[in-house]
Design a protein around this motif. Sequence first.
Motif, PDB file in Angstrom:
ATOM      1  N   ALA A  58       2.876   7.808   0.917  1.00  0.00           N
ATOM      2  CA  ALA A  58       1.625   8.252   0.294  1.00  0.00           C
ATOM      3  C   ALA A  58       0.403   7.617   0.939  1.00  0.00           C
ATOM      4  O   ALA A  58      -0.669   8.235   0.996  1.00  0.00           O
ATOM      5  N   CYS A  59       0.554   6.398   1.463  1.00  0.00           N
ATOM      6  CA  CYS A  59      -0.586   5.721   2.089  1.00  0.00           C
ATOM      7  C   CYS A  59      -1.000   6.372   3.404  1.00  0.00           C
ATOM      8  O   CYS A  59      -2.140   6.194   3.858  1.00  0.00           O
ATOM      9  N   LYS A  60      -0.078   7.109   4.035  1.00  0.00           N
ATOM     10  CA  LYS A  60      -0.355   7.852   5.276  1.00  0.00           C
ATOM     11  C   LYS A  60      -0.997   6.957   6.340  1.00  0.00           C
ATOM     12  O   LYS A  60      -1.927   7.352   7.043  1.00  0.00           O
ATOM     13  N   GLU A  61      -0.477   5.762   6.457  1.00  0.00           N
ATOM     14  CA  GLU A  61      -0.988   4.796   7.425  1.00  0.00           C
ATOM     15  C   GLU A  61       0.136   3.856   7.809  1.00  0.00           C
ATOM     16  O   GLU A  61       0.909   3.412   6.957  1.00  0.00           O
TER      17      GLU A  61
ATOM     18  N   ASN B  72      -0.088   4.215  -1.976  1.00  0.00           N
ATOM     19  CA  ASN B  72      -1.519   4.510  -1.892  1.00  0.00           C
ATOM     20  C   ASN B  72      -2.302   3.957  -3.083  1.00  0.00           C
ATOM     21  O   ASN B  72      -3.356   4.477  -3.445  1.00  0.00           O
TER      22      ASN B  72
ATOM     23  N   LYS C 163       0.812  -1.224   0.000  1.00  0.00           N
ATOM     24  CA  LYS C 163       0.000   0.000   0.000  1.00  0.00           C
ATOM     25  C   LYS C 163       0.847   1.276   0.000  1.00  0.00           C
ATOM     26  O   LYS C 163       0.296   2.376   0.019  1.00  0.00           O
TER      27      LYS C 163
ATOM     28  N   TYR D 254      -4.477   0.890  -4.162  1.00  0.00           N
ATOM     29  CA  TYR D 254      -5.238  -0.172  -3.510  1.00  0.00           C
ATOM     30  C   TYR D 254      -6.007  -0.977  -4.549  1.00  0.00           C
ATOM     31  O   TYR D 254      -6.367  -0.458  -5.611  1.00  0.00           O
TER      32      TYR D 254
END
Length: 268
Positions: free
Chosen positions: A201-204, A167, A164, A169
């Motif tokens: 970029a996934c910020k998770e 970002n 991921k 998915y």
Amino acid sequence: MELVTTHTHTCFTNHGEGTVEELVSAAVAAGVSTIAVTEHYPMSAALDPDRYLSMPAERMGDYLAAIEAARAAHPEIEVIAGCEMDWLGDDEDRVITAEDLAPFKLILGSVHFVDRWPFDDPAQRGRWDEVGADDIWRRYFEVWCEAVSSDAPFHVMAHPDLAKKFNFYPSFDPQPLYEQAAEACAAGRMVEVNTSGSYYACKEMFPAPALLAAFCRAGVPCTVGTDAHVPSNVARDIEKAYRLMYEAGYRTVTVPTADGDRRTIAIE
């Protein structure tokens, strides 16, 4: 509450910064009680031609000596000699012996390559558009489960849902992939919450809450790693990782030790 990080990097690769001493000193200043220094294990020229992704083999002795020196200089913190080793499956072209691995008390297993393609390399991000997220996610988790189920010497599986990172998915619900990953890992591997994901970029963080909850239900022990590539990030978001673990159902953090054992700390 204790702060631990079991995934960190240094200038021993060409994409990291800071010496082992600088990294450990930063950890001490941040109040970290246990740190594992886990540089990328050497890869062959075929897969790392620019010697950018992994530590050159000729630097291994200096790397281990630097860890020992930092341990001696900082008795107030537990310093673990470790490495991060890529799973290459059928593309493995290294001969790695038990003697080679003897100095490492913690070996992180990671999947950065899918069929020889370093899928998380920003320089090769364009291939995601060519292949498509659906196929990449399915193949990534297939390879990840192969790594987990293999006889490779991995103690902890690093950043479990690295797919991921950019970002991208899949169009489908990934929960079945999560359940497969948890089932594969339940046989004895550990996983980590890797705080670095919040800064891509996934910020998770890795893994996603749903995947972390699946690991918890499967009884998979979990630790925390910051994946710091500069000393200033050595303790970044550790407490946030603990909260993520608690929300997923965990009540303890499993911490590898310098003698190759494990201990746990309660999440408060």
